[in-house]
Design a protein around this motif. Structure first.
Motif, PDB file in Angstrom:
ATOM      1  N   ASP A  13     129.168  -0.438  90.937  1.00  0.00           N
ATOM      2  CA  ASP A  13     130.611  -0.535  90.700  1.00  0.00           C
ATOM      3  C   ASP A  13     130.918  -1.762  89.839  1.00  0.00           C
ATOM      4  O   ASP A  13     131.239  -2.830  90.349  1.00  0.00           O
ATOM      5  CB  ASP A  13     131.326  -0.628  92.054  1.00  0.00           C
ATOM      6  CG  ASP A  13     132.833  -0.669  91.923  1.00  0.00           C
ATOM      7  OD1 ASP A  13     133.353  -0.187  90.896  1.00  0.00           O
ATOM      8  OD2 ASP A  13     133.498  -1.184  92.853  1.00  0.00           O
ATOM      9  N   LEU A  14     130.827  -1.578  88.510  1.00  0.00           N
ATOM     10  CA  LEU A  14     131.079  -2.691  87.586  1.00  0.00           C
ATOM     11  C   LEU A  14     132.412  -2.571  86.852  1.00  0.00           C
ATOM     12  O   LEU A  14     132.801  -3.480  86.122  1.00  0.00           O
ATOM     13  CB  LEU A  14     129.935  -2.808  86.568  1.00  0.00           C
ATOM     14  CG  LEU A  14     128.554  -3.066  87.176  1.00  0.00           C
ATOM     15  CD1 LEU A  14     127.516  -3.227  86.068  1.00  0.00           C
ATOM     16  CD2 LEU A  14     128.561  -4.286  88.089  1.00  0.00           C
ATOM     17  N   LYS A  15     133.104  -1.451  87.005  1.00  0.00           N
ATOM     18  CA  LYS A  15     134.464  -1.287  86.488  1.00  0.00           C
ATOM     19  C   LYS A  15     134.573  -1.656  85.007  1.00  0.00           C
ATOM     20  O   LYS A  15     135.392  -2.484  84.605  1.00  0.00           O
ATOM     21  CB  LYS A  15     135.456  -2.121  87.315  1.00  0.00           C
ATOM     22  CG  LYS A  15     135.511  -1.766  88.793  1.00  0.00           C
ATOM     23  CD  LYS A  15     136.519  -2.654  89.525  1.00  0.00           C
ATOM     24  CE  LYS A  15     136.709  -2.242  90.967  1.00  0.00           C
ATOM     25  NZ  LYS A  15     135.508  -2.526  91.796  1.00  0.00           N
ATOM     26  N   LEU A  16     133.783  -1.009  84.164  1.00  0.00           N
ATOM     27  CA  LEU A  16     133.793  -1.329  82.744  1.00  0.00           C
ATOM     28  C   LEU A  16     135.158  -1.043  82.115  1.00  0.00           C
ATOM     29  O   LEU A  16     135.802  -0.035  82.429  1.00  0.00           O
ATOM     30  CB  LEU A  16     132.706  -0.536  82.013  1.00  0.00           C
ATOM     31  CG  LEU A  16     131.325  -1.192  81.961  1.00  0.00           C
ATOM     32  CD1 LEU A  16     130.761  -1.455  83.331  1.00  0.00           C
ATOM     33  CD2 LEU A  16     130.365  -0.343  81.131  1.00  0.00           C
ATOM     34  N   THR A  49     128.763   5.367  89.097  1.00  0.00           N
ATOM     35  CA  THR A  49     129.186   4.122  88.476  1.00  0.00           C
ATOM     36  C   THR A  49     130.653   4.260  88.055  1.00  0.00           C
ATOM     37  O   THR A  49     131.213   5.356  88.104  1.00  0.00           O
ATOM     38  CB  THR A  49     128.276   3.737  87.296  1.00  0.00           C
ATOM     39  OG1 THR A  49     128.521   2.383  86.921  1.00  0.00           O
ATOM     40  CG2 THR A  49     128.494   4.660  86.105  1.00  0.00           C
ATOM     41  N   THR A  50     131.256   3.141  87.634  1.00  0.00           N
ATOM     42  CA  THR A  50     132.706   3.140  87.436  1.00  0.00           C
ATOM     43  C   THR A  50     133.134   2.563  86.095  1.00  0.00           C
ATOM     44  O   THR A  50     132.459   1.740  85.487  1.00  0.00           O
ATOM     45  CB  THR A  50     133.411   2.327  88.536  1.00  0.00           C
ATOM     46  OG1 THR A  50     132.836   1.014  88.593  1.00  0.00           O
ATOM     47  CG2 THR A  50     133.310   2.997  89.882  1.00  0.00           C
ATOM     48  N   VAL A  51     134.328   3.006  85.690  1.00  0.00           N
ATOM     49  CA  VAL A  51     134.980   2.552  84.471  1.00  0.00           C
ATOM     50  C   VAL A  51     136.486   2.559  84.761  1.00  0.00           C
ATOM     51  O   VAL A  51     136.944   3.310  85.624  1.00  0.00           O
ATOM     52  CB  VAL A  51     134.619   3.497  83.304  1.00  0.00           C
ATOM     53  CG1 VAL A  51     135.163   4.900  83.540  1.00  0.00           C
ATOM     54  CG2 VAL A  51     135.075   2.961  81.961  1.00  0.00           C
ATOM     55  N   HIS A  52     137.254   1.722  84.072  1.00  0.00           N
ATOM     56  CA  HIS A  52     138.698   1.690  84.304  1.00  0.00           C
ATOM     57  C   HIS A  52     139.397   2.809  83.535  1.00  0.00           C
ATOM     58  O   HIS A  52     139.280   2.897  82.304  1.00  0.00           O
ATOM     59  CB  HIS A  52     139.290   0.342  83.885  1.00  0.00           C
ATOM     60  CG  HIS A  52     139.365  -0.642  84.995  1.00  0.00           C
ATOM     61  ND1 HIS A  52     140.287  -0.537  86.022  1.00  0.00           N
ATOM     62  CD2 HIS A  52     138.645  -1.753  85.255  1.00  0.00           C
ATOM     63  CE1 HIS A  52     140.132  -1.549  86.865  1.00  0.00           C
ATOM     64  NE2 HIS A  52     139.142  -2.296  86.429  1.00  0.00           N
ATOM     65  N   ALA A  53     140.138   3.639  84.235  1.00  0.00           N
ATOM     66  CA  ALA A  53     140.889   4.716  83.588  1.00  0.00           C
ATOM     67  C   ALA A  53     141.916   4.176  82.607  1.00  0.00           C
ATOM     68  O   ALA A  53     142.260   4.842  81.623  1.00  0.00           O
ATOM     69  CB  ALA A  53     141.582   5.584  84.641  1.00  0.00           C
ATOM     70  N   LEU A  81     130.390   9.689  87.023  1.00  0.00           N
ATOM     71  CA  LEU A  81     131.280   8.683  86.442  1.00  0.00           C
ATOM     72  C   LEU A  81     132.635   8.746  87.140  1.00  0.00           C
ATOM     73  O   LEU A  81     133.322   9.769  87.106  1.00  0.00           O
ATOM     74  CB  LEU A  81     131.450   8.916  84.945  1.00  0.00           C
ATOM     75  CG  LEU A  81     132.327   7.889  84.214  1.00  0.00           C
ATOM     76  CD1 LEU A  81     131.733   6.482  84.330  1.00  0.00           C
ATOM     77  CD2 LEU A  81     132.507   8.277  82.749  1.00  0.00           C
ATOM     78  N   LEU A  82     132.991   7.647  87.780  1.00  0.00           N
ATOM     79  CA  LEU A  82     134.244   7.541  88.526  1.00  0.00           C
ATOM     80  C   LEU A  82     135.177   6.571  87.821  1.00  0.00           C
ATOM     81  O   LEU A  82     134.777   5.465  87.453  1.00  0.00           O
ATOM     82  CB  LEU A  82     133.974   7.053  89.950  1.00  0.00           C
ATOM     83  CG  LEU A  82     132.956   7.859  90.760  1.00  0.00           C
ATOM     84  CD1 LEU A  82     132.693   7.170  92.095  1.00  0.00           C
ATOM     85  CD2 LEU A  82     133.443   9.287  90.970  1.00  0.00           C
ATOM     86  N   ALA A  83     136.409   6.973  87.634  1.00  0.00           N
ATOM     87  CA  ALA A  83     137.393   6.136  86.953  1.00  0.00           C
ATOM     88  C   ALA A  83     138.268   5.413  87.972  1.00  0.00           C
ATOM     89  O   ALA A  83     138.783   6.030  88.913  1.00  0.00           O
ATOM     90  CB  ALA A  83     138.258   6.981  86.029  1.00  0.00           C
ATOM     91  N   ILE A  84     138.424   4.116  87.782  1.00  0.00           N
ATOM     92  CA  ILE A  84     139.324   3.331  88.626  1.00  0.00           C
ATOM     93  C   ILE A  84     140.756   3.681  88.248  1.00  0.00           C
ATOM     94  O   ILE A  84     141.131   3.597  87.078  1.00  0.00           O
ATOM     95  CB  ILE A  84     139.100   1.818  88.431  1.00  0.00           C
ATOM     96  CG1 ILE A  84     137.627   1.443  88.612  1.00  0.00           C
ATOM     97  CG2 ILE A  84     139.997   1.025  89.375  1.00  0.00           C
ATOM     98  CD1 ILE A  84     137.077   1.658  89.987  1.00  0.00           C
ATOM     99  N   ASP A  92     133.874  12.477  86.489  1.00  0.00           N
ATOM    100  CA  ASP A  92     133.573  13.331  87.641  1.00  0.00           C
ATOM    101  C   ASP A  92     134.519  13.103  88.807  1.00  0.00           C
ATOM    102  O   ASP A  92     134.542  13.896  89.757  1.00  0.00           O
ATOM    103  CB  ASP A  92     132.138  13.071  88.105  1.00  0.00           C
ATOM    104  CG  ASP A  92     131.133  13.371  87.007  1.00  0.00           C
ATOM    105  OD1 ASP A  92     130.929  14.567  86.718  1.00  0.00           O
ATOM    106  OD2 ASP A  92     130.560  12.429  86.432  1.00  0.00           O
ATOM    107  N   GLY A  93     135.270  12.020  88.765  1.00  0.00           N
ATOM    108  CA  GLY A  93     136.181  11.708  89.848  1.00  0.00           C
ATOM    109  C   GLY A  93     136.837  10.370  89.614  1.00  0.00           C
ATOM    110  O   GLY A  93     136.714   9.769  88.543  1.00  0.00           O
ATOM    111  N   VAL A  94     137.538   9.910  90.634  1.00  0.00           N
ATOM    112  CA  VAL A  94     138.252   8.641  90.552  1.00  0.00           C
ATOM    113  C   VAL A  94     138.031   7.828  91.809  1.00  0.00           C
ATOM    114  O   VAL A  94     137.642   8.344  92.856  1.00  0.00           O
ATOM    115  CB  VAL A  94     139.769   8.839  90.346  1.00  0.00           C
ATOM    116  CG1 VAL A  94     140.084   9.402  88.980  1.00  0.00           C
ATOM    117  CG2 VAL A  94     140.367   9.707  91.455  1.00  0.00           C
TER     118      VAL A  94
END
Length: 241
Positions: free
Chosen positions: A60-63, A85-89, A117-120, A158-160
């Motif tokens: 969870d690095l919230k790119l 893993t994560t990225v900011h929406a 890939l999960l979006a914050i 793939d989700g949030v």
């Protein structure tokens, strides 16, 4: 691991994180979240050490950066063998699509399945005043979260990551197969700490959460193994369908 309960390994060093994990039975497979604090302290070696113990890793690095930078970084993360893993929406649809492309390319290069890939959406520490005053976003937190989930889905995520308070609205807007992974989970009578939008595991399950992220109620418990088992039982005993 259809509906995981991730333990947030928010520790300052690899040694403390691994010592925590070693309290659990050697044959027990866990799902764990490695966030910024631990990854920045220990680097990719902590992922390898956790995976060698048989555990599933959510990195969870919230790119959040320009699309090219995010795509390049995700290409590296795709080679690590993590499951999520994560990225900011808020980075927008071009950045989100670039993140997905980089992640898939990196995993393919390593001969691995691509991580989810999960979006914050909005952090669970964000309340109405923070949204409207600090971020200058009109409307409700729920409206913002649902909108960002729609952008994320359209961009190939793939989700949030969202509060359990919004997961039902997200599934209504984008469908039940789009993952809603929910932090901000607290047992009944527990303190909310710095979280604003919280829920118990039972309530989150009933709301339709696809996975939980729980940190301090487990990692700071007097008996972390017992605390984890109690929360896992509560989460598992609810009919999620």
């Amino acid at each position: 691991m259809k509906r995981p309960l991730f333990i947030a390994l928010d520790f300052p060093t690899a040694a403390t994180a691994l010592a925590f994990l070693d309290q659990f039975p050697a044959n027990q497979t866990l799902a764990v979240k490695i966030g910024m604090e631990l990854f920045y302290a220990a680097g990719p070696t902590i992922i390898e050490a956790v995976q060698k113990r048989g555990h599933t890793v959510f990195l969870d690095l919230k790119l959040h950066d320009i699309p090219h930078t995010v795509e390049s970084a995700m290409r590296v993360l795709g080679r690590l063998g993590v499951r999520y893993t994560t990225v900011h929406a808020a980075g927008g649809h071009v950045m989100l699509a670039a993140a997905k492309a980089g992640l898939v390319a990196g995993a393919k290069e390593a001969g691995l399945p691509a991580p989810k890939l999960l979006a914050i959406t909005q952090l669970t520490s964000t309340d109405q005043a923070t949204l409207n005053v600090d971020q200058q976003i009109p409307g409700t937190v729920r409206d913002s979260v649902v909108h960002l989930a729609q952008v994320a889905q359209a961009s190939g995520c793939d989700g949030v990551i969202c509060s359990a308070q919004e997961v039902a609205a997200i599934h209504q807007a984008v469908g039940p197969d789009f993952l809603g992974i929910t932090p901000g989970i607290r047992p009944a009578q527990a303190t909310a700490d710095d979280q604003q939008r919280v829920m118990t595991p039972t309530a989150a399950a009933q709301a339709g959460s696809n996975g939980l992220v729980i940190g301090r109620p487990i990692t700071q418990a007097t008996d972390p193994v017992h605390a984890y088992q109690q929360l896992l039982t509560e989460w598992s005993n609810v009919n999620h369908d």
